[in-house]
Design an enzyme around this catalytic site. Structure first.
Site, PDB file in Angstrom:
ATOM      1  CG  ASP A 354      -2.000   1.020   1.173  1.00 35.24           C
ATOM      2  OD1 ASP A 354      -2.216   1.566   0.084  1.00 35.24           O
ATOM      3  OD2 ASP A 354      -2.634   1.279   2.206  1.00 35.24           O
ATOM      4  CG  ASP A 617      -1.874  -0.619   7.717  1.00 29.29           C
ATOM      5  OD1 ASP A 617      -2.585  -0.550   6.693  1.00 29.29           O
ATOM      6  OD2 ASP A 617      -1.404   0.388   8.267  1.00 29.29           O
ATOM      7  CG  ASP A 621      -4.391  -3.847   3.105  1.00 33.17           C
ATOM      8  OD1 ASP A 621      -4.620  -3.588   1.908  1.00 33.17           O
ATOM      9  OD2 ASP A 621      -4.013  -3.000   3.925  1.00 33.17           O
ATOM     10  CG  ASN A 710      27.273 -40.634   9.413  1.00 26.21           C
ATOM     11  OD1 ASN A 710      27.518 -39.927   8.442  1.00 26.21           O
ATOM     12  ND2 ASN A 710      26.051 -40.830   9.866  1.00 26.21           N
ATOM     13  CG  ASP A 714      25.779 -36.792  11.477  1.00 24.49           C
ATOM     14  OD1 ASP A 714      25.862 -36.451  10.283  1.00 24.49           O
ATOM     15  OD2 ASP A 714      25.217 -37.827  11.852  1.00 24.49           O
TER      16      ASP A 714
END
Length: 885
Positions: A354, A617, A621, A710, A714
């Site tokens: 707006d 707002d 809207d 692993n 990680d």
């Protein structure tokens, strides 16, 4: 009176508090009963009055009934939260592997896999809970509120604090905070599409409701989840929270938010990795079983490979990135109501906004009050003041500007008789006052709408017919004022006999045009800079406003928006579907558009492949806010706008919005880092593991080593959410491209395999692990050679996998032109140091490792340098050719 008798036998808490026997049908019947008896009887049944509750009674009932909240808004319990996270296919896969490992006696493997689950789920839960707590505390600043009567005075309270028996004051833009029976209403229209699915507003009155069999048909009942379109009303609360119609529905249904393109992309990547894992497990199990002859060992190794190929940290990385992004955005005055909205926030390429308060200062100043020939007129000011003073709806910026401009003691001279509230179809509002012996209807509104209902005009003390020629001249005068940047509203009036007590919109006819009030809303100092920054970051700005074109055009030019084409709402309504789509793409400024047209424009842009943010707002809207990929409202907006928005700004500024968009892109970029890294690393491991399993006479790495590798890897990725992001990566909107991820995986993945096979050759030939095939060598010696090979590949695999994130995290030359954040650097350096230390540590024996010769480290240093260089070259070529997020 049977209903009153039933109520007299028990207190209000007994009658309204949910019990096991009270189902949704009973609650609906009670609301139906309340709405079909006289108002005084209804108030007596609810143990309240027209002055509302006392403050003490309100607090007592809040403690008794609990917060006015829906069930799905309440936080899950600890066990429920953990269970929900464990339902992830990645976590379920790891849990199954841990159980199988335990069943075949591999306790160490089961413990390591369980540790991975705890790392992924536990870390995700802890960090997410901490972040969510902080975001919720900030979010309380934008909680919707409502007006209730306490001790006969209007008091603003949070909607969650409304209790049965409260008398609620409603106006345009309000959220209906509970199920209630109306006590009074004037031109009162509500939208209850959330319940009925009907998009048209429904008129509500305070009249009796005899003869209606369902609650949704009741003309004097309003329901939680509805919003007020226009008019004003008062109502008494009957049910709150889960006892409302909407609340009982929410208890029976599982809330599911709409899946975004990013969600679909992450899910697609997850299942892609799972498919890779299934193929790999089957292939490795078959190869190892047939070549080594030990099927139990083959199964354990295949399961370990499955763990290694599982991107189990993905849920944690995504969740923590989103939560961290929300916290960072909150510091920049951007409150995220729904975490998943952050991913679309960074992808916005069209922002619809707006004009008022966004491009302008949102500080309307009354500059002039004049008659139709341009002379200052006290009558115009007085009538405008009466109109703004006596309206009972929500006062906007214009009303406040009028009331601040002067101070009239109006209550000595006149009283309010009736009111015709503002709505977005009429674009005007009227009050009827008893003024100087007459009933005077005073109308204020947009000039075109005022002209349409005027049959006369006043000049001095004389009144003349408003003929078409004069009307055209007046339009030209107003256009000149608009070109100077003034917003012009018309003031008109009509006198009626004092005998009348009620008025309708049909009385807004044959009015006398009195004059104009002129307002000036200057552009914000920051607007031009914000528009420039948004353009530089690849966001196209489109202005959608109900204001007229001349004022809008001047403001747009003042802030640097090029107005090549301006389209009116009237123009849009006459276009075909194809032409409408073309105009929406080409034009940047839309003026005098209706709420429905704003929504149409947003939907059309989305259907053309744009990621659309809408900033608004007002109640007008709300439809567009819901339709946009990201709905953006402000803390000062009406409740219905804040409720429909995904993101709420604490400061209505495009500069704040631009900072939020950039932060959203950083979150997106860090998530994609992990996905790229996991995809390419796993794809490369596929070639390495399959080849090594077939070529070597022993396992290339022990299952416990694969799992340890692993687990450490990680942990090294936990620093990604805190990593820095290059400005070049966030200069343009970031969108999810699963095809680009797959291509990246195909080109980058094999680079790691090259150095895996180089390590195989190094260990086999240079460090003489080929002696394993010597028939004269004993089992112990062969075991030492196998352990040396496995340790060498363990270290190289961990170091290269950990290093690759520093290469992939940037398109620049890593370490020199782009550096990782301190948390990211520390986690990766720590894990690389642990990987190098393990062969010499007290844990080496348990992990099947042996010390590595010193010369090995010279080779690995060379491999790491070459690996980083080659990966950077391939990465640079890839981005130059394919680009993408």
């Amino acid at each position: 009176m049977q209903f009153l008798e039933r109520f007299s036998k028990r207190s209000v808490s007994d009658s309204l508090k949910p019990r096991a026997l009270q189902d949704a049908g009973e609650l609906e019947r009670r609301l139906l009963d309340i709405c079909t008896i006289p108002i005084q009887d209804a108030l007596r049944a609810l143990e309240t009055g027209l002055r509302g509750l006392s403050q003490e009674e309100g607090e007592r009932r809040l403690g008794e009934f609990g917060p006015n909240e829906l069930a799905h808004t309440r936080r899950r319990s600890f066990l429920s939260e953990i269970f929900q996270r464990c339902k992830s296919p990645l976590v379920l896969q790891l849990l199954i592997i841990a159980i199988v490992s335990g069943c075949i006696g591999e306790i160490k493997s089961a413990v390591i896999v369980t540790a991975m689950v705890l790392l992924s789920v536990g870390l995700s839960y802890i960090l997410d809970r901490r972040s969510t707590n902080a975001v919720e505390s900030l979010g309380k600043r934008v909680q919707s509120r409502t007006l209730v009567l306490r001790n006969g005075k209007e008091v603003e309270v949070k909607i969650s604090e409304v209790v049965p028996g409260d008398v609620v004051v409603l106006h345009a833009g309000s959220i209906v905070p509970a199920d209630l029976r109306l006590l009074s209403a004037k031109d009162f229209f509500v939208s209850q599409s959330a319940l009925s699915g009907e998009s048209m507003a429904v008129e509500k009155t305070a009249n009796g409701a005899q003869g209606h069999t369902t609650v949704l048909e009741l003309p004097n009942a309003c329901f939680f989840g509805s919003s007020v379109n226009s008019g004003a009303a008062r109502g008494v609360v009957v049910h709150t929270g889960t006892r409302t119609i909407f609340g009982s529905i929410s208890q029976r249904l599982t809330e599911r938010r709409e899946e975004t393109s990013f969600d679909r992309g992450v899910r697609s990547f997850t299942w892609l990795m799972i498919r890779f894992m299934v193929v790999m497990v089957c292939a490795v199990f078959s190869i190892v079983g047939m070549t080594k002859g030990n099927w139990e060992e083959a199964l354990l190794f295949a399961l370990s490979i499955a763990v290694g190929l599982t991107p189990e940290m993905l849920p944690m990385i995504v969740t923590v990135n989103l939560a961290k992004g929300a916290l960072t955005m909150a510091k920049k005055k951007v409150i995220v109501k729904r975490l998943p909205a952050i991913q679309n926030f960074g992808a916005i390429d069209v922002l619809c906004t707006d004009k008022t308060g966004t491009l302008t200062q949102d500080r309307v100043i009354l500059k002039r009050h004049m008659d139709i020939v341009g002379h200052e007129s006290e009558d115009v000011l007085n009538y405008a003041y009466l109109n703004s003073y006596y309206q009972t709806g929500m006062r906007n910026l214009i009303d406040r500007a009028i009331l601040e401009h002067t101070d009239l003691n109006v209550e000595e001279n006149c009283t309010l008789v009736d009111e015709l509230p503002f709505d977005f179809q009429r674009r005007r509002m009227s009050v009827v006052v008893d003024y100087e012996g007459d009933h005077v209807l005073i109308c204020k509104g947009a000039v075109e709408e005022i002209y349409a209902i005027c049959g006369q005009y006043q000049n001095g003390d004389e009144v003349y017919p408003l003929i078409d020629m004069i009307r055209e001249d007046l339009f030209e005068d107003v256009e000149e004022l608009n070109k100077d940047g003034y917003r012009v509203l018309g003031i008109a009036y009509r006198e009626f006999p004092r005998e009348r007590t009620t008025y309708t919109v049909t009385d807004e006819s044959d009015l006398i045009l009195l004059g104009y009030i002129l307002f000036f809303d200057p552009p914000k100092d920051s607007a031009a800079e914000a528009v420039k920054l948004l353009k530089e970051t690849g966001v196209e700005v489109k202005v959608l406003t109900g204001d007229n074109g001349l004022v809008t055009g001047k403001v747009c030019r003042d802030v640097g928006l090029i107005v090549d084409r301006m389209v009116t709402g009237a123009d849009l309504s006459e276009l075909s579907k194809d032409r409408f789509s073309q105009i929406v793409r080409e034009a940047d400024v839309f003026v005098k558009v209706t709420p429905a047209q704003k929504e149409q424009i947003v939907r059309e842009l989305r259907s053309n492949g744009h990621v659309v943010g809408f900033m608004g707002d007002g109640i007008n809207d709300a439809p567009a806010l819901k339709s946009a990929d990201v709905g953006i409202s402000v803390d000062s907006g009406v409740d219905v706008a804040k409720e429909a928005a995904d993101i709420v700004l604490l400061e209505k500024s495009l500069l704040v919005l631009e900072e939020g968009i950039i932060e959203g892109r950083k979150v997106f970029a860090n998530i994609v880092k992990y996905i790229r890294m996991g995809a390419s690393s796993n794809f490369g491991n596929m070639f390495s593991v399959v080849g090594a399993s077939y070529l070597l006479p022993f396992l290339p790495m022990l299952p416990v080593q694969v799992l340890t590798n692993n687990l450490l890897y990680d942990f090294s990725q936990t620093g990604i959410p805190a990593d820095n992001v290059d400005q070049e990566q966030i200069a343009k909107p970031l969108k999810w491209h699963i095809g680009n991820i797959k291509r990246f995986m195909v080109f980058i993945g094999p680079v790691s395999s090259i150095f895996d096979y180089a390590t195989f050759g190094l260990m086999w030939f240079f460090f003489h692990c080929s002696g394993f095939n010597d028939p004269s060598m004993g089992a112990a010696q062969k075991g030492e050679l196998a352990s040396l090979f496995q340790t060498g590949w363990f270290v190289e695999s961990l170091l290269t996998q950990t290093l690759i994130v520093h290469i992939i995290r940037t398109r620049k030359i890593p370490f020199f032109r782009s550096s990782a954040s301190l948390p990211m650097t520390l986690t990766t350096l720590t894990i690389m140091a642990i990987g190098a230390w393990l062969p010499y540590s007290p844990f080496a024996g348990a992990l099947g490792m042996v010390p590595l010769p010193l010369i090995y480290w010279a080779w690995i240093a060379a491999f790491l340098f070459l690996y980083a260089t080659l990966t950077h070259i391939v990465k640079t070529w890839f981005f130059n050719r394919y680009g993408g997020s």
